[in-house]
Write an enzyme that holds these catalytic residues in place. Structure first.
Site, PDB file in Angstrom:
ATOM      1  N   THR B 150       0.827  -1.207   0.000  1.00  0.00           N
ATOM      2  CA  THR B 150       0.000   0.000   0.000  1.00  0.00           C
ATOM      3  C   THR B 150       0.871   1.270   0.000  1.00  0.00           C
ATOM      4  OG1 THR B 150      -1.785  -1.128   1.123  1.00  0.00           O
ATOM      5  CG2 THR B 150      -1.716   1.261   1.372  1.00  0.00           C
ATOM      6  N   GLY B 189       2.762  -2.326   8.173  1.00  0.00           N
ATOM      7  CA  GLY B 189       3.048  -2.666   9.567  1.00  0.00           C
ATOM      8  C   GLY B 189       4.473  -3.142   9.761  1.00  0.00           C
ATOM      9  N   GLU B 444      -7.867  -5.173   4.458  1.00  0.00           N
ATOM     10  CA  GLU B 444      -8.120  -6.468   3.791  1.00  0.00           C
ATOM     11  C   GLU B 444      -9.326  -6.373   2.864  1.00  0.00           C
ATOM     12  OE1 GLU B 444      -6.048  -8.980   4.553  1.00  0.00           O
ATOM     13  OE2 GLU B 444      -5.433  -8.746   6.645  1.00  0.00           O
TER      14      GLU B 444
END
Lengths: 689, 689
Positions: B150, B189, B444
């Site tokens: 992303t 993350g 998701e």
């Protein structure tokens, strides 16, 4: 430190270009609308004046405050509260200017309760002597107060509070005592660390006679009580007082707990404008007219609605601006496979989450405004002791508080999710807003509980209308009579709501009357138990509140004295229709059952709503601009006026994030956390757990 | 320090007495239900084993962690992540035991992505040589990884990402480059501070020939890239990488940003199991079968549903236990004016918020479980290269991910509000849960967006059914054909849903088929644009997902191989009916339009729901007990198993709150914050702004 990222720009089209184009394409008269919405009592002028002062003070800078711990947030809140007081002295701000500064600062102040419930209770419940004694000290900030009513075990049910104030005729003192743990005062703002005085609401126990050991409970009464030493600010013997700890939001506020162990206070502590215990005879005198309290509650609730509209405006401002700048995916039906990506706000699935909320902010405006006017107009009557209009005003305000704070609280989260991934980030500007505002559905009357008050009133008026004796007592009963004689007894054709705004408003009325009547039948005719009807009563209350919202919006647009331009009115009418149809569609079956709208028209609502959203879409940016929410208040990378979304997000991450100043040791076999510092950090954190 | 509050007890009845009575009055077989819900793959046994280890380690103590700042929460998260790894080595835990420890710890770990996306991508996308090289280092924790797909400007639309990997045939290297600011990797993350390697997804640019200056974009591909020095853990030249800053939740996770400035990586960096660039010829070879990816996505989504049910169970556990202990107001219709106050859960307005969610947790269970079984059964086919069942599984899993995470996310906030004022406090145990889980509706696959995938599939199958050529391709098409030949062409009477569970399930099917058909007509016959149908498609997807939830719940209760006792089955059936009627009531008009349920039966739903809630009410505590959510995970004063609600709230406030260790200077004329310390604190805070 300069680096290669300094020269990077976002992919085109840039946010500023996108928003410029959005603003160019729309004829919404922003200035005119802003005046229309915000000129009451010079809100807008005040906002601009105070903003200039706060913006240049580094203490009010918000962009890094999310990194502070909760104890630090309290300290920052206290520092800001003090600064606002000093600025007030310095600039000679009045109460409204000080409130505006708090609003723009956007931190609930540890002094907040001092300036509201505390001082207001002394004013309203204190006798002349008490006021003369306390008010100067309160205004000077030597006495810092809080309002201690709610307890660990009781909130909504005030009659159930356990804290006792027992009159001792021998020493001529009251003894404050908490007989149980649940008697602990709880949630009371400013009490945890800040206040040195409290209004304590306790069950007043009075001996049956001066030498009797039997007591009469005269119910909850307010006492003004010193709770901390005025020099050391330490708690006093016989009390246990502190902050209750971290909460969902409101980090800067020290909501507190407090228990009393046979704590003695003088006779003068009882606020005695209405109630009094004769220190010589133990005779208790009752309040003259308890309805006084309702008046200010209605006023508070009108303000809650006006505040709720600003919360919604703020959430929608962020959502509309960002979803214009944000682009994702080409049109699936586009022939040109190199077509630019669409603004996210072009997707109906994004519009349906944001644009009805934009319309709702306007709807709340007209009702909040109408309530304020109504209250001001009845205030004169109230002061003369005429409370006749107060009951209907109070009943309406309960249902409206419930519905409007619910709409506003949900709107923030709905907007946040509509922002996609970035909505979860600190740059959204919606995180503290959400966390703080989520207190509203449960405080000042739990939203589910207080709808009983509205429904109860409506059922009573419907019962009176069914009985039909004499003149109707108020406009609600009159409306009930009209419905009984018209639609109910004669039958009625559904109203052509798609073609006429007047009929649209009537449909909301008819549906509310119908639902009130159903509830009346269940309770009064079928004698169903009160509790078994609670869910139905909430629906009745919401139906009435929705009807009020639509009516006030419609009336404002019909107002012949309004100086609104036809262009502005045109846009407002589209918003009215969107709000009304969206609300109707969500509860379509009610409208059908009430013979208010035909099945065919209800079927058409979804596409009607989509048409209206398409009408509003090109004007969305200027419509949110009209709410004039300053960037300083938004504190949102996504919602900035200038559209520099990505530059701001990157700046917050790359230049303003303190976590990036530390290099960590990521290898799990070592318990070193900060690279090169051994186990110091680990021990420091363990000590805090 | 001992004080007078030590001897105080809450007003009676005490929480423990209340819950004991609740448990006594119900015949729910808690142990049996717990096994039924949680024995799959020995979840329950594992939970008990790991719990014993974590409970006694002070690093995992939760009750004061809300007082930490966000940078401290990252540090704590890192310390906990390390400790869990060391415990894993020490106890020889397998992956599932390590995951269970993370789940009970309830902090997202900065190593989370390392163990999931990072290692899985190397496993699935790396060739044999790459796996042999990387996997041992990854498992040893020397290589710590993240997954960088992303970007600041693109999330859902993966094809739109801007980061480039340009093959340089001269140096035989790839050049990673971020041409714009929006090309910055974002949200990834573990990348912010923890990882030293990343899977970077970039547009692969390959020269048309070894000496050409023209490039072909082969689309997004994964590369494994070192991003920090392995000794100093500092970022490498040509990169800019850091943490993006505070977020709504997930405080311990270092979601990161990363930009590349002509950063060179070797040929071996491209993960080459499926795609490959020949270093000598510049020839690009394509993936053999891109559908492989869908398989694991379906698996991930089945797990998301199973996780969502535990989130709901947790929220409902807190809500049910506390609303039994909490008492407020006497029954308004009670004759005895000294009657005890009612448990809050006795009010239908509280039941309607909590009990349908309790039923929903069960509904999610049976569908999550069915999806896992279905996936396991199709896995063998997939491994043989047979992807025929995958399309329907994938389509269903998209809609279910959307609906189930939406239900779970909303359930936490609904429960929190149902707790009244104390729900806003840190003792609710729902604050971090809410803040963390609110990421799920957008990650998701954004919940609004991915319903298109389900609807698109359903419309295609309906189109095939209308065409009616040959055999039906799958069970969805078969069902569409059945509906077309039955209810649609011949007309149908509404189903007697109140009397038969089988008919109830059929009503959900019929309504879903009807809505699919409507969407099919709009898109395929009327040729409406895709985007104009998005809102309708979301409804189609949700209708299908609701139908799946009801069906799987019903099927589980009909399963002849089930060893459930009649008592357990009886309660489950009540929950099934509550879930189904509640869902139906919220969208009653759909069911009417689909001729699935009669208007008369729909009118009866509200009182039917109230009856079912009254049936469940006495069993609510034992039904939530059956989910076996340990107190350690709940971290909730309100939801504790033993009911010591008020003692725990008071303990947290009076004994565990660090803010109460400091005495402040509350007088506004002084800028001293901590009493006796001058302006030091103010300056320290100012430095952080």
């Amino acid at each position: 430190m300069p680096d290669f990222t300094d020269s990077l720009k976002p992919a085109s089209p840039s946010g500023p270009d996108v928003l410029a184009k959005e603003r160019d394409q729309s004829d919404v008269p922003v200035e005119e609308l802003a005046q229309h919405l915000l000129s009451r009592n010079d809100f807008l002028g005040r906002q601009e004046r105070i903003l200039r002062v706060l913006e240049k003070d580094p203490l009010f800078s918000k962009s890094k405050q999310m990194n502070l711990s909760r104890p630090e947030r309290y300290q920052l809140g206290l520092a800001r509260g003090k600064k606002l007081r000093r600025l007030t002295d310095q600039h000679g701000w009045n109460d409204e200017e000080h409130s505006m500064a708090q609003y723009l600062c956007d931190d609930v102040s540890p002094y907040m309760v001092h300036f509201t419930m505390f001082i207001n209770t002394v004013r309203e419940q204190g006798d002349e002597e008490q006021k003369a004694y306390w008010l100067p000290k309160i205004k000077a900030g030597d006495v810092i107060g809080c309002y201690a009513q709610t307890e660990l075990g009781h909130g909504s049910n005030v009659r159930g509070i356990e804290c006792q104030a027992r009159w001792d005729p021998k020493t001529k003192e009251f003894e404050l005592h908490s007989p149980t743990l649940t008697a602990s005062k709880w949630w009371n703002g400013s009490m945890g660390r800040t206040a040195n005085h409290a209004i304590v609401v306790a069950q007043l126990l009075v001996p049956k006679s001066t030498d009797s050991s039997e007591y009469t409970n005269q119910g909850p009464h307010p006492f003004i009580v010193q709770i901390r030493d005025l020099k050391t600010h330490k708690e006093l013997k016989g009390t246990a007082v502190g902050d209750i700890g971290p909460k969902y939001g409101y980090a800067p506020m020290d909501n507190g707990y407090m228990l009393f162990d046979h704590y003695r206070i003088p006779h003068t502590a009882m606020l005695s404008r209405y109630s009094w215990v004769d220190p010589n005879t133990c005779t208790y005198s009752k309040p003259a007219n308890p309805a006084v309290v309702y008046g200010s509650l209605t006023y508070v609730r009108a303000n809650i609605i006006m505040h709720a509209r600003l919360i919604m405006a703020r959430a929608v401002t962020v959502a509309v601006r960002y979803t214009c700048v944000r682009r994702q995916f080409q049109d699936r039906d586009a022939r040109d496979k190199n077509a630019p990506e669409l603004s996210v706000l072009d997707y109906p699935t994004v519009q349906i989450r944001i644009l009805p909320l934009l319309a709702t902010a306007f709807a709340l405006h007209y009702t909040g405004s109408a309530m304020q006017t109504l209250y001001a107009n009845t205030r004169a009557q109230i002061d003369k002791g005429d409370f006749s209009r107060l009951a209907v005003l109070h009943a309406q305000s309960s249902g409206l508080k419930s519905l409007c704070t619910e709409l506003a609280a949900n709107s923030v989260e709905t907007c946040r999710r509509a922002l996609g991934g970035h909505g979860f980030g600190g740059g959204s500007g919606l995180i503290q807003l959400n966390n703080d505002y989520l207190s509203k559905p449960t405080v000042e009357g739990d939203n589910w509980m207080i709808t009983q008050q509205t429904a109860s009133y409506l059922i009573k008026r419907m019962a009176a209308a069914v009985a039909g004796k004499g003149e109707a007592q108020d406009e609600v009963e009159k409306a009930c009579r009209g419905w009984l004689q018209g639609a109910h007894s004669k039958g009625a054709y559904p109203l052509p709501v798609l073609d006429s705004d007047e009929k649209l408003v009537q449909a909301f009325h008819r549906r509310s009357r119908y639902m009130t009547y159903q509830a009346y039948v269940e309770r009064e005719e079928k004698k169903r138990s009160w509790n078994s009807l609670l869910i139905q009563m909430r629906k009745v209350s919401h139906a009435e509140s929705q009807s009020i919202l639509v009516t006030n919006f419609y009336n404002a647009l019909q107002d012949p004295s309004s100086s609104l331009s036809p262009t502005a009115k045109g846009h407002l009418r589209t918003l009215l229709r969107l709000f009304a149809f969206y609300t109707m569609d969500a509860e379509a079956r009610d409208f059908l059952k009430a013979s208010a709208v035909s099945d065919e028209d209800l079927d058409k609502l979804p596409s009607k709503i989509q048409e209206l959203m398409a009408e509003i879409r090109p004007h969305a940016v200027k419509l949110v601009d009209s709410w004039m929410v300053p960037d300083f208040l938004l504190d949102s990378a996504l919602g900035r006026y200038d559209g520099k979304v990505y530059e701001d997000l990157f700046n917050r991450a790359h230049r303003l994030n303190p976590l990036n100043e530390t290099t960590f040791n990521p290898y799990y076999k070592s318990d070193e956390i900060v690279m090169g510092q051994g186990s110091d950090e680990l021990n420091r954190i363990l000590a805090k757990l």
